[in-house]
Motif scaffolding. Structure first.
Motif, mmCIF file in Angstrom:
data_model
loop_
_atom_site.group_PDB
_atom_site.id
_atom_site.type_symbol
_atom_site.label_atom_id
_atom_site.label_comp_id
_atom_site.label_asym_id
_atom_site.label_seq_id
_atom_site.Cartn_x
_atom_site.Cartn_y
_atom_site.Cartn_z
ATOM 1 N N GLU A 1 0.837 -1.200 0.000
ATOM 2 C CA GLU A 1 0.000 0.000 0.000
ATOM 3 C C GLU A 1 0.876 1.255 0.000
ATOM 4 O OE1 GLU A 1 -3.260 0.292 -0.256
ATOM 5 O OE2 GLU A 1 -3.537 -1.884 -0.404
ATOM 6 N N GLY A 2 0.387 2.287 -0.655
ATOM 7 C CA GLY A 2 1.080 3.568 -0.634
ATOM 8 C C GLY A 2 2.245 3.626 -1.608
ATOM 9 N N ARG A 3 2.911 4.761 -1.563
ATOM 10 C CA ARG A 3 4.024 5.057 -2.467
ATOM 11 C C ARG A 3 5.266 5.289 -1.623
ATOM 12 N NH1 ARG A 3 5.912 10.228 -4.741
ATOM 13 N NH2 ARG A 3 6.585 9.963 -6.916
ATOM 14 N N LEU A 4 6.381 4.693 -2.019
ATOM 15 C CA LEU A 4 7.611 4.916 -1.275
ATOM 16 C C LEU A 4 7.953 6.404 -1.236
ATOM 17 C CD1 LEU A 4 10.030 2.050 -2.397
ATOM 18 C CD2 LEU A 4 8.722 2.230 -0.277
ATOM 19 N N GLN A 5 8.565 6.825 -0.141
ATOM 20 C CA GLN A 5 8.946 8.222 0.024
ATOM 21 C C GLN A 5 10.462 8.310 0.242
ATOM 22 O OE1 GLN A 5 6.742 10.713 -0.347
ATOM 23 N NE2 GLN A 5 5.062 9.258 -0.645
ATOM 24 N N PRO A 6 11.247 8.213 -0.814
ATOM 25 C CA PRO A 6 12.704 8.267 -0.645
ATOM 26 C C PRO A 6 13.181 9.661 -0.266
ATOM 27 C CG PRO A 6 12.142 8.306 -2.964
ATOM 28 C CD PRO A 6 10.860 8.064 -2.228
ATOM 29 N N SER A 7 14.307 9.715 0.409
ATOM 30 C CA SER A 7 14.856 11.004 0.814
ATOM 31 C C SER A 7 15.471 11.748 -0.366
ATOM 32 C CB SER A 7 15.908 10.815 1.905
ATOM 33 O OG SER A 7 16.959 9.980 1.441
ATOM 34 N N ARG A 8 15.862 11.006 -1.386
ATOM 35 C CA ARG A 8 16.389 11.616 -2.616
ATOM 36 C C ARG A 8 16.237 10.637 -3.764
ATOM 37 N NH1 ARG A 8 20.091 12.010 0.670
ATOM 38 N NH2 ARG A 8 20.560 14.207 0.248
ATOM 39 N N VAL A 9 16.237 11.162 -4.968
ATOM 40 C CA VAL A 9 16.191 10.327 -6.164
ATOM 41 C C VAL A 9 17.301 10.759 -7.120
ATOM 42 C CG1 VAL A 9 13.723 9.808 -6.024
ATOM 43 C CG2 VAL A 9 14.500 11.838 -7.292
ATOM 44 N N THR A 10 17.797 9.811 -7.886
ATOM 45 C CA THR A 10 18.797 10.087 -8.910
ATOM 46 C C THR A 10 18.183 9.766 -10.262
ATOM 47 O OG1 THR A 10 20.605 9.523 -7.408
ATOM 48 C CG2 THR A 10 21.098 9.533 -9.766
ATOM 49 N N LEU A 11 17.924 10.801 -11.043
ATOM 50 C CA LEU A 11 17.243 10.642 -12.329
ATOM 51 C C LEU A 11 18.270 10.619 -13.457
ATOM 52 C CD1 LEU A 11 14.385 13.165 -11.585
ATOM 53 C CD2 LEU A 11 14.175 10.675 -11.631
ATOM 54 N N LEU A 12 18.457 9.444 -14.047
ATOM 55 C CA LEU A 12 19.403 9.318 -15.148
ATOM 56 C C LEU A 12 18.847 10.008 -16.392
ATOM 57 C CD1 LEU A 12 20.549 5.591 -14.776
ATOM 58 C CD2 LEU A 12 21.542 7.664 -13.765
ATOM 59 N N MET A 13 19.697 10.690 -17.110
ATOM 60 C CA MET A 13 19.279 11.372 -18.335
ATOM 61 C C MET A 13 19.145 10.408 -19.518
ATOM 62 S SD MET A 13 18.819 14.619 -17.593
ATOM 63 C CE MET A 13 18.030 13.915 -16.117
ATOM 64 N N LYS A 14 19.672 9.192 -19.362
ATOM 65 C CA LYS A 14 19.559 8.181 -20.405
ATOM 66 C C LYS A 14 18.866 6.965 -19.806
ATOM 67 C CE LYS A 14 20.548 5.738 -24.146
ATOM 68 N NZ LYS A 14 19.753 5.852 -25.382
ATOM 69 N N GLN A 15 17.568 6.885 -19.972
ATOM 70 C CA GLN A 15 16.801 5.718 -19.533
ATOM 71 C C GLN A 15 15.701 5.408 -20.539
ATOM 72 O OE1 GLN A 15 14.135 6.501 -16.040
ATOM 73 N NE2 GLN A 15 15.341 8.372 -15.779
ATOM 74 N N HIS A 16 15.999 5.660 -21.795
ATOM 75 C CA HIS A 16 15.030 5.503 -22.866
ATOM 76 C C HIS A 16 15.777 5.255 -24.177
ATOM 77 C CE1 HIS A 16 15.875 9.872 -22.202
ATOM 78 N NE2 HIS A 16 16.272 9.750 -23.454
ATOM 79 N N VAL A 17 15.034 4.898 -25.206
ATOM 80 C CA VAL A 17 15.619 4.719 -26.536
ATOM 81 C C VAL A 17 16.059 6.067 -27.085
ATOM 82 C CG1 VAL A 17 15.109 4.033 -28.909
ATOM 83 C CG2 VAL A 17 14.245 2.661 -27.017
ATOM 84 N N GLY A 18 17.177 6.076 -27.812
ATOM 85 C CA GLY A 18 17.623 7.298 -28.467
ATOM 86 C C GLY A 18 18.669 8.052 -27.669
ATOM 87 N N GLU A 19 18.692 9.362 -27.849
ATOM 88 C CA GLU A 19 19.708 10.208 -27.237
ATOM 89 C C GLU A 19 19.344 10.570 -25.798
ATOM 90 O OE1 GLU A 19 22.613 11.096 -28.689
ATOM 91 O OE2 GLU A 19 21.967 9.701 -30.262
ATOM 92 N N PRO A 20 20.352 10.762 -24.942
ATOM 93 C CA PRO A 20 20.066 11.184 -23.565
ATOM 94 C C PRO A 20 19.380 12.549 -23.548
ATOM 95 C CG PRO A 20 22.362 10.483 -23.814
ATOM 96 C CD PRO A 20 21.795 10.598 -25.193
ATOM 97 N N ALA A 21 18.608 12.776 -22.498
ATOM 98 C CA ALA A 21 18.032 14.107 -22.308
ATOM 99 C C ALA A 21 19.130 15.044 -21.800
ATOM 100 C CB ALA A 21 16.886 14.035 -21.302
#
Length: 391
Positions: free
Chosen positions: A308-328
Motif C-alpha cells: 500500500e502507498g508510495r515509497l517516500q525516498p529522501s532523494r532520487v537520482t534521475l538518469l538522463m539516459k533511460q530511454h531509446v535514443g539520445e540522452p536528455a
C-alpha cells in the motif's frame, strides 16, 4: 490458424495470481466482443513480441522486422496505462518494482523513478545475508548491479537478491574474455542452443551453435552469415541458461557481436519475409516452472504482494539516459526547487529521445550530463506538486 492460447493449456500451468488476474480482466470486458482475452501457455519467453504475435494471430514477424510489418501493434499494460496518464497531462514519475529472492518480505512497490535499489531492498525487509548479489531485471535478461548501487529507471521492473555463490551470479559475473575462451574450447556442436532458440523455431535464420563455431576465426568476419545473424537474437537467454549443457554463453556472445556490428556500421543482411515456423516448435517450448527449477530459483517463486502507498525516498537520482535514443539534457540548476512532474531533462527535438520528469518534489542537489539528483522536501512544501502518475 487457431491460436495456441485458445486451448486449455493455460489454466493447468498458470500461477494462482495469473488466474486471478485473468478472471478479473474477463469480468471487466465489455459485452460487445470488441476486446478478447486470450490466455497463453505458461512458457518462457512468453513476453517476446514476436512470439506474442504468432500465438495470437499465427503471423510471423519477418527477419529484421517489427509487428506492424504483419499488421499488428503490441503494447504492454504499463505502456497503455501511461498513455492514459499522458492524455490527462500526467507524466511518468513512478514505477512498479518487484523485489524477490533473499529478502525478509518480498513485495511489489510503487517507487518514484530514481529511488535507489538499495532502498527498495530495505523496503522489502532487507537482505537476509550481509554479502549478497543483486540482479536488476529478470533472471534471464537482467544484469548484476554494480558496487555502489544504482537507481531505478523507467525500465526497471524487478530486483532479485541472491547469494554470492548462486549459479546465476557466477554466470552474469563472468568476464568477456572468459566467456569467449570457454565457447571456443568447449562447444561440441550439439545444437541444443539452436534447437531451443525461440526465434529459430519461428523460422528466423539464427543458429547459435554455428555462431559458436564461426568465432573460432582469429579475425572478425563481418560478412559471415552466422556472425551477422546476431541481429536476429532477442537475447532471451534460453540458449545459455537452459539449453547448453556445458555452461557456454551464446547470448552474451551474440549480444557483443551485435554491438560490434553496429559500431562498425555493418547493416543487417537478414531480411527474409517468407518464414515458416519449425514443425516441432510446439514440443520444444519450455514451461516456466521447469525453467525456474533449472535456474535454482524455485525457493523464491512465491507471491510478492503489492504494498500500500508510495515509497517516500529522501532523494532520487534521475538518469538522463533511460530511454531509446539520445540522452536528455539537464534543464535545471543546482539549488533550484522543483515539483513532482516538472521537467528536469529536456529531449532534443531533432533526435529520438524523451523528457525526464521530477519524480518527487524537492531541491536539485546536483546536476551532471548523466544525472540529476533531487533531495526531497517536507510534505507541506510539496502541496503544489503537479500530480505525477501513481502507476
Amino acid at each position: 490458424m487457431t491460436p495456441r492460447g485458445s486451448s486449455g493449456v493455460f489454466r493447468s500451468s498458470a500461477t494462482p495470481s495469473n488466474v486471478r488476474a485473468m478472471d478479473a480482466i474477463a469480468g471487466a470486458l465489455p459485452d460487445d466482443g470488441g476486446i478478447e482475452l486470450m490466455p497463453l501457455a505458461n512458457i518462457y519467453p512468453a513476453g517476446d513480441e514476436f512470439l506474442l504475435v504468432f500465438e495470437a494471430t499465427g503471423r510471423v514477424v519477418p527477419e529484421g522486422g517489427i509487428p506492424p510489418d504483419v499488421g499488428v501493434v503490441v503494447n504492454n499494460v504499463t505502456t497503455l496505462a501511461q498513455v492514459a496518464d499522458a492524455v490527462e497531462g500526467r507524466p511518468v514519475t513512478d514505477k512498479m518494482v518487484t523485489v524477490q529472492g533473499e529478502v525478509a518480505s518480498p513485495g511489489t512497490f510503487v517507487a518514484p523513478i530514481g529511488t535507489s535499489i538499495d532502498e527498495l531492498i530495505e523496503g522489502a525487509g532487507g537482505a537476509l545475508m550481509p554479502a549478497h548479489a543483486v540482479i536488476v531485471g529478470g533472471p534471464m535478461m537482467g544484469h548484476l548491479m554494480e558496487a555502489g548501487g544504482q537507481p531505478t529507471t523507467k525500465t526497471v521492473a524487478g530486483v532479485i537478491v541472491l547469494p554470492l555463490d548462486h549459479p546465476l551470479v557466477s554466470s552474469m559475473s563472468a568476464r568477456e574474455a572468459q566467456v569467449l575462451r570457454i565457447a571456443r574450447a568447449a562447444c561440441c556442436q550439439c545444437m541444443a542452443c539452436t534447437e531451443l532458440c525461440p526465434r529459430a523455431l519461428l523460422g528466423h535464420e539464427l543458429e547459435p551453435h554455428r555462431t559458436m563455431r564461426a568465432i573460432q576465426y582469429a579475425e572478425f568476419p563481418e560478412d559471415h552469415r552466422h556472425i551477422t545473424s546476431a541481429y536476429l537474437c532477442s537475447e532471451c537467454g534460453m540458449c545459455e541458461l537452459f539449453a547448453c549443457p556445458l555452461g557456454i554463453q551464446p547470448r552474451r556472445i551474440l549480444a557483443d557481436l551485435k554491438a560490434e556490428l553496429v559500431r562498425r556500421g555493418v547493416p543487417n543482411p537478414h531480411l527474409r519475409t517468407d518464414l515458416s515456423p519449425d514443425d516441432v516448435r510446439e514440443y520444444r517450448q519450455i514451461p516456466a516452472a521447469r525453467l525456474t527449477r533449472r535456474l535454482g530459483l524455485e525457493k523464491y517463486d512465491g507471491d510478492a504482494p503489492l504494498r500500500e502507498g508510495r515509497l517516500q525516498p529522501s532523494r532520487v537520482t534521475l538518469l538522463m539516459k533511460q530511454h531509446v535514443g539520445e540522452p536528455a539534457a539537464p534543464a535545471v540548476k543546482t539549488g533550484q526547487e522543483v515539483l513532482r512532474g516538472d521537467v528536469v531533462g529536456e529531449a532534443d527535438e531533432r533526435s529520438v529521445g524523451a523528457r525526464v520528469h521530477a519524480s518527487i518534489s524537492g531541491v536539485i542537489e546536483s546536476v551532471s550530463a548523466e544525472a540529476v539528483v533531487i533531495a526531497s522536501v517536507d510534505a507541506d512544501r510539496a502541496t503544489g506538486e503537479h500530480g505525477g502518475s501513481s502507476r
